[in-house]
Motif scaffolding. Structure first.
Motif, PDB file in Angstrom:
ATOM      1  N   GLU A 298      -6.857  -8.839 -18.702  1.00 30.89           N
ATOM      2  CA  GLU A 298      -7.242  -9.802 -17.660  1.00 30.89           C
ATOM      3  C   GLU A 298      -7.632 -11.138 -18.274  1.00 30.89           C
ATOM      4  OE1 GLU A 298     -10.274  -7.718 -15.567  1.00 30.89           O
ATOM      5  OE2 GLU A 298      -8.866  -6.300 -14.626  1.00 30.89           O
ATOM      6  N   ALA A 299      -8.295 -11.110 -19.432  1.00 34.33           N
ATOM      7  CA  ALA A 299      -8.683 -12.358 -20.098  1.00 34.33           C
ATOM      8  C   ALA A 299      -7.462 -13.127 -20.588  1.00 34.33           C
ATOM      9  CB  ALA A 299      -9.617 -12.054 -21.263  1.00 34.33           C
ATOM     10  N   ALA A 300      -6.431 -12.406 -21.011  1.00 36.43           N
ATOM     11  CA  ALA A 300      -5.206 -13.057 -21.485  1.00 36.43           C
ATOM     12  C   ALA A 300      -4.424 -13.689 -20.348  1.00 36.43           C
ATOM     13  CB  ALA A 300      -4.333 -12.046 -22.231  1.00 36.43           C
ATOM     14  N   GLY A 301      -4.654 -13.221 -19.124  1.00 34.33           N
ATOM     15  CA  GLY A 301      -3.946 -13.769 -17.960  1.00 34.33           C
ATOM     16  C   GLY A 301      -2.866 -12.817 -17.483  1.00 34.33           C
ATOM     17  N   VAL A 302      -2.681 -12.784 -16.181  1.00 34.16           N
ATOM     18  CA  VAL A 302      -1.689 -11.909 -15.553  1.00 34.16           C
ATOM     19  C   VAL A 302      -0.725 -12.771 -14.753  1.00 34.16           C
ATOM     20  CG1 VAL A 302      -1.355 -10.051 -13.882  1.00 34.16           C
ATOM     21  CG2 VAL A 302      -3.285  -9.961 -15.470  1.00 34.16           C
ATOM     22  N   ALA A 303       0.576 -12.606 -14.995  1.00 40.62           N
ATOM     23  CA  ALA A 303       1.575 -13.416 -14.298  1.00 40.62           C
ATOM     24  C   ALA A 303       1.803 -12.928 -12.874  1.00 40.62           C
ATOM     25  CB  ALA A 303       2.892 -13.399 -15.071  1.00 40.62           C
ATOM     26  N   ALA A 304       1.784 -11.614 -12.683  1.00 42.75           N
ATOM     27  CA  ALA A 304       2.069 -11.033 -11.363  1.00 42.75           C
ATOM     28  C   ALA A 304       1.647  -9.573 -11.410  1.00 42.75           C
ATOM     29  CB  ALA A 304       3.558 -11.149 -11.023  1.00 42.75           C
ATOM     30  N   HIS A 305       1.828  -8.882 -10.300  1.00 41.92           N
ATOM     31  CA  HIS A 305       1.635  -7.436 -10.253  1.00 41.92           C
ATOM     32  C   HIS A 305       2.919  -6.774  -9.777  1.00 41.92           C
ATOM     33  CE1 HIS A 305      -2.621  -8.570 -10.446  1.00 41.92           C
ATOM     34  NE2 HIS A 305      -2.823  -7.350 -10.911  1.00 41.92           N
ATOM     35  N   GLU A 306       3.158  -5.584 -10.282  1.00 46.01           N
ATOM     36  CA  GLU A 306       4.319  -4.824  -9.835  1.00 46.01           C
ATOM     37  C   GLU A 306       3.973  -4.094  -8.540  1.00 46.01           C
ATOM     38  OE1 GLU A 306       7.563  -1.632 -11.630  1.00 46.01           O
ATOM     39  OE2 GLU A 306       5.581  -1.809 -12.559  1.00 46.01           O
ATOM     40  N   ASN A 307       4.856  -4.208  -7.552  1.00 42.56           N
ATOM     41  CA  ASN A 307       4.590  -3.572  -6.265  1.00 42.56           C
ATOM     42  C   ASN A 307       4.448  -2.064  -6.446  1.00 42.56           C
ATOM     43  OD1 ASN A 307       4.172  -3.300  -3.561  1.00 42.56           O
ATOM     44  ND2 ASN A 307       6.290  -3.654  -2.950  1.00 42.56           N
ATOM     45  N   HIS A 308       3.364  -1.539  -5.889  1.00 44.44           N
ATOM     46  CA  HIS A 308       3.056  -0.120  -6.031  1.00 44.44           C
ATOM     47  C   HIS A 308       2.064   0.240  -4.940  1.00 44.44           C
ATOM     48  CE1 HIS A 308       1.228   3.544  -7.686  1.00 44.44           C
ATOM     49  NE2 HIS A 308       2.347   3.690  -8.376  1.00 44.44           N
ATOM     50  N   PRO A 309       2.098   1.469  -4.421  1.00 41.39           N
ATOM     51  CA  PRO A 309       1.134   1.848  -3.379  1.00 41.39           C
ATOM     52  C   PRO A 309      -0.325   1.607  -3.753  1.00 41.39           C
ATOM     53  CG  PRO A 309       2.877   3.472  -3.487  1.00 41.39           C
ATOM     54  CD  PRO A 309       3.111   2.529  -4.634  1.00 41.39           C
ATOM     55  N   ASP A 310      -0.647   1.635  -5.046  1.00 42.09           N
ATOM     56  CA  ASP A 310      -2.030   1.378  -5.443  1.00 42.09           C
ATOM     57  C   ASP A 310      -2.516   0.009  -4.959  1.00 42.09           C
ATOM     58  OD1 ASP A 310      -2.155   3.804  -6.700  1.00 42.09           O
ATOM     59  OD2 ASP A 310      -1.968   2.997  -8.739  1.00 42.09           O
ATOM     60  N   LEU A 311      -1.598  -0.922  -4.783  1.00 41.88           N
ATOM     61  CA  LEU A 311      -1.975  -2.277  -4.371  1.00 41.88           C
ATOM     62  C   LEU A 311      -2.307  -2.362  -2.885  1.00 41.88           C
ATOM     63  CD1 LEU A 311       0.668  -4.454  -6.276  1.00 41.88           C
ATOM     64  CD2 LEU A 311      -1.641  -3.829  -7.012  1.00 41.88           C
ATOM     65  N   TRP A 312      -1.768  -1.452  -2.073  1.00 45.55           N
ATOM     66  CA  TRP A 312      -1.894  -1.636  -0.624  1.00 45.55           C
ATOM     67  C   TRP A 312      -2.194  -0.377   0.186  1.00 45.55           C
ATOM     68  CZ3 TRP A 312       1.946   1.534   0.984  1.00 45.55           C
ATOM     69  CH2 TRP A 312       3.095   1.628   0.191  1.00 45.55           C
ATOM     70  N   LYS A 313      -2.223   0.775  -0.440  1.00 46.72           N
ATOM     71  CA  LYS A 313      -2.357   2.001   0.359  1.00 46.72           C
ATOM     72  C   LYS A 313      -3.695   2.067   1.099  1.00 46.72           C
ATOM     73  CE  LYS A 313      -3.764   4.768  -3.665  1.00 46.72           C
ATOM     74  NZ  LYS A 313      -3.351   5.876  -4.571  1.00 46.72           N
ATOM     75  N   ALA A 314      -4.738   1.434   0.535  1.00 42.76           N
ATOM     76  CA  ALA A 314      -6.034   1.445   1.216  1.00 42.76           C
ATOM     77  C   ALA A 314      -6.014   0.615   2.497  1.00 42.76           C
ATOM     78  CB  ALA A 314      -7.125   0.921   0.279  1.00 42.76           C
ATOM     79  N   HIS A 315      -5.027  -0.281   2.615  1.00 41.87           N
ATOM     80  CA  HIS A 315      -4.941  -1.167   3.780  1.00 41.87           C
ATOM     81  C   HIS A 315      -3.832  -0.750   4.745  1.00 41.87           C
ATOM     82  CE1 HIS A 315      -7.595  -3.806   1.520  1.00 41.87           C
ATOM     83  NE2 HIS A 315      -6.765  -3.689   0.507  1.00 41.87           N
ATOM     84  N   PHE A 316      -3.104   0.288   4.411  1.00 42.90           N
ATOM     85  CA  PHE A 316      -1.992   0.695   5.272  1.00 42.90           C
ATOM     86  C   PHE A 316      -2.546   1.183   6.611  1.00 42.90           C
ATOM     87  CE2 PHE A 316       1.500   3.221   6.880  1.00 42.90           C
ATOM     88  CZ  PHE A 316       2.609   2.460   6.514  1.00 42.90           C
ATOM     89  N   PRO A 317      -1.954   0.762   7.744  1.00 44.93           N
ATOM     90  CA  PRO A 317      -2.515   1.088   9.062  1.00 44.93           C
ATOM     91  C   PRO A 317      -2.180   2.505   9.529  1.00 44.93           C
ATOM     92  CG  PRO A 317      -0.560  -0.261   9.328  1.00 44.93           C
ATOM     93  CD  PRO A 317      -0.811  -0.178   7.845  1.00 44.93           C
ATOM     94  N   HIS A 318      -2.727   3.488   8.838  1.00 40.56           N
ATOM     95  CA  HIS A 318      -2.528   4.873   9.262  1.00 40.56           C
ATOM     96  C   HIS A 318      -3.167   5.089  10.631  1.00 40.56           C
ATOM     97  CE1 HIS A 318      -0.893   6.178   5.426  1.00 40.56           C
ATOM     98  NE2 HIS A 318      -1.888   5.552   4.820  1.00 40.56           N
ATOM     99  N   LYS A 319      -2.510   5.861  11.447  1.00 37.32           N
ATOM    100  CA  LYS A 319      -3.032   6.130  12.783  1.00 37.32           C
ATOM    101  C   LYS A 319      -4.057   7.268  12.748  1.00 37.32           C
ATOM    102  CE  LYS A 319       0.655   4.120  15.419  1.00 37.32           C
ATOM    103  NZ  LYS A 319       1.986   4.203  15.947  1.00 37.32           N
ATOM    104  N   ARG A 320      -5.067   7.102  13.570  1.00 41.79           N
ATOM    105  CA  ARG A 320      -6.134   8.095  13.669  1.00 41.79           C
ATOM    106  C   ARG A 320      -6.072   8.773  15.038  1.00 41.79           C
ATOM    107  NH1 ARG A 320     -10.905   4.013  12.395  1.00 41.79           N
ATOM    108  NH2 ARG A 320      -9.646   2.918  13.967  1.00 41.79           N
ATOM    109  N   ALA A 321      -6.735   9.905  15.146  1.00 45.42           N
ATOM    110  CA  ALA A 321      -6.629  10.710  16.367  1.00 45.42           C
ATOM    111  C   ALA A 321      -7.090   9.964  17.605  1.00 45.42           C
ATOM    112  CB  ALA A 321      -7.442  11.996  16.192  1.00 45.42           C
ATOM    113  N   ALA A 322      -8.091   9.101  17.456  1.00 47.80           N
ATOM    114  CA  ALA A 322      -8.651   8.406  18.623  1.00 47.80           C
ATOM    115  C   ALA A 322      -7.926   7.113  18.965  1.00 47.80           C
ATOM    116  CB  ALA A 322     -10.137   8.117  18.389  1.00 47.80           C
TER     117      ALA A 322
END
Length: 436
Positions: free
Chosen positions: A204-228
């Motif tokens: 991180e100190a050296a710098g990051v150009a980009a991230h590779e697309n992977h579920p780790d980047l967005w799975k927590a925000h995916f709009p999974h449907k809930r029972a209610a």
């Protein structure tokens, strides 16, 4: 954040900072070479193997790989374009510890380890490398590249025409842009990333150009449907229907509904309404377009996402522009694809001034160049600059799709299959984005 992609310069900085922190450079080289050899052992049975070793640290990795594979029962020889006496530092030490068979030419091996040049390569391949590469290509044997196939610029993906196409590439700490962007991406085969002990905080100190697309980047925000949940908790998407190329709209609408939009409505031009009613699935709503245009269908605040462009055509660019600007001004999340982008080719500032962070553009290279004609250079930087300039999210499509946000976040999609190169795939993508 995981799945970083670095430039070659950032990787060099990470190496330097790790060494400055107390890890010897030769220790990093040992970890890299031995780790790469283990990958080769996992992939291939012992066989006649030729390791190509360059003059720098990548060549040092190669000598360690040769020694490790020989100890594991491989019949190993080394070829180098430079005499051992001309090597310096850790590479020379690795060569001396190898002490095995060195050859003056290609010896008919069945497996090639390319450890000539690393990700910092930024020039043209020359003799005698050109000749031995030509012989290897004609032999048909498999190639495993160390760090990156020799001839690829690790920061840009630019590739020398003579570069060997690898079946596998073993790289260290993280992928580099050259592994992820075309044309370099097509020469790397399967990329294996090895941890050689460079700490996350140093990367991180050296710098990051980009991230590779992977579920780790967005799975927590995916709009999974809930029972209610009910349908309006998952939005009401509105899609501007095409008058003639109705297939594009239908692909978008079906994709939008399948990804999970609560409701999906197609606004159909009068001449095409019956086509949509007869051909769309029953769960897609069809409304006849009002005289006031698309804006007349957006008063309901629950209609919160709008897609404009698939199959739209450019017969009436003024009306298309009105639809786009009206949807943005109505405060909706707006996805613009295809002709909705091209319609502003001669009115770019008008669109730039209207766009905001709730807007997403999904251009291919041709559409991108029409909307951002002054942006040149590396695909990642063009996408990043376009997002900053427009204030919208840019999905610059291709086998190496780049997604850029206005705040500077950058993601590269590396796993697109070639069969997406067919009519309609972009319409499906636009529908998926709208549904999400």
């Amino acid at each position: 954040m995981p799945h970083e992609i670095l430039t070659s310069e950032q990787m060099a900085d990470a190496d330097r900072l790790t060494i400055a922190g107390g890890t010897a450079g030769y220790e990093l080289m040992q970890r890299a070479g031995q780790g790469a050899a283990r990958v080769v052992q996992d992939l291939y049975r012992p066989q006649k193997t030729l390791v190509l070793c360059g003059p720098g640290n990548n060549g040092g990795d190669g000598y360690i790989i040769a020694r490790t594979l020989k100890d594991a029962g491989f019949d190993v020889s080394v070829w180098s374009p430079v005499p051992a006496g001309n090597l310096k530092g850790d590479a020379r030490r690795a060569c001396e510890e190898w002490g095995g068979n060195s050859v003056a030419d290609f010896v008919g091996a069945s497996l090639i380890i390319d450890a000539l040049f690393g990700t910092g390569f930024n020039k043209k391949l020359e003799e005698p490398i050109l000749s031995i590469f030509d012989k290897i290509k004609n032999s048909g044997c498999e190639v495993v590249a160390v760090d990156i196939p020799s001839g690829i610029n690790g920061s840009t993906g630019e590739t020398d025409p003579a570069t060997l196409k690898a079946a596998h590439t073993v790289t260290f700490a993280s992928k580099k842009l050259g592994h992820c962007l075309l044309p370099g991406k097509d020469f790397c085969g399967r990329v294996h990333v090895l941890d050689i002990g460079i700490p996350q905080n140093i990367i991180e100190a050296a710098g990051v150009a980009a991230h590779e697309n992977h579920p780790d980047l967005w799975k927590a925000h995916f709009p999974h449907k809930r029972a209610a949940d009910h349908k309006y908790r998952h939005g009401h998407a509105v899609i501007a229907g095409a008058a003639k190329m109705t297939g594009a709209t239908r692909l978008s609408a079906e994709a939008c509904a399948r990804i999970g939009a609560g409701l999906t409505t197609v606004i159909a031009p009068p001449e095409a309404g019956e086509v949509y009613r007869r051909t769309l699935a029953p769960h897609v709503i069809v409304e006849d377009r009002k005289d006031g245009g698309l804006a007349g269908h957006l008063a309901d605040e629950r209609r919160n996402a709008v897609l404009i462009g698939p199959g739209a055509g450019l017969e009436d660019m003024a009306a298309l522009q009105t639809d786009v600007l009206g949807a943005i001004q109505a405060g909706k999340s707006v996805v613009l694809d295809a002709d909705a982008i091209t319609a502003f080719s001669n009115d770019r500032e008008k669109l730039y001034n209207a766009l905001n962070k709730n807007c997403i553009l999904t251009p291919h290279e041709g559409e991108f160049s029409r909307l951002f004609p002054d942006l040149k250079g590396l695909k990642t930087e063009r996408a990043r600059r376009a997002a900053e300039l427009s204030g919208a999210v840019i999905i610059l499509k291709g086998s190496d799709t780049v997604i850029a946000a206005p705040d500077g976040r950058l993601v590269v999609n590396t796993n697109a299959p070639p069969w997406l190169a067919t009519a309609g795939s972009g319409d499906v993508l636009a529908g998926l984005v709208t549904g999400l």
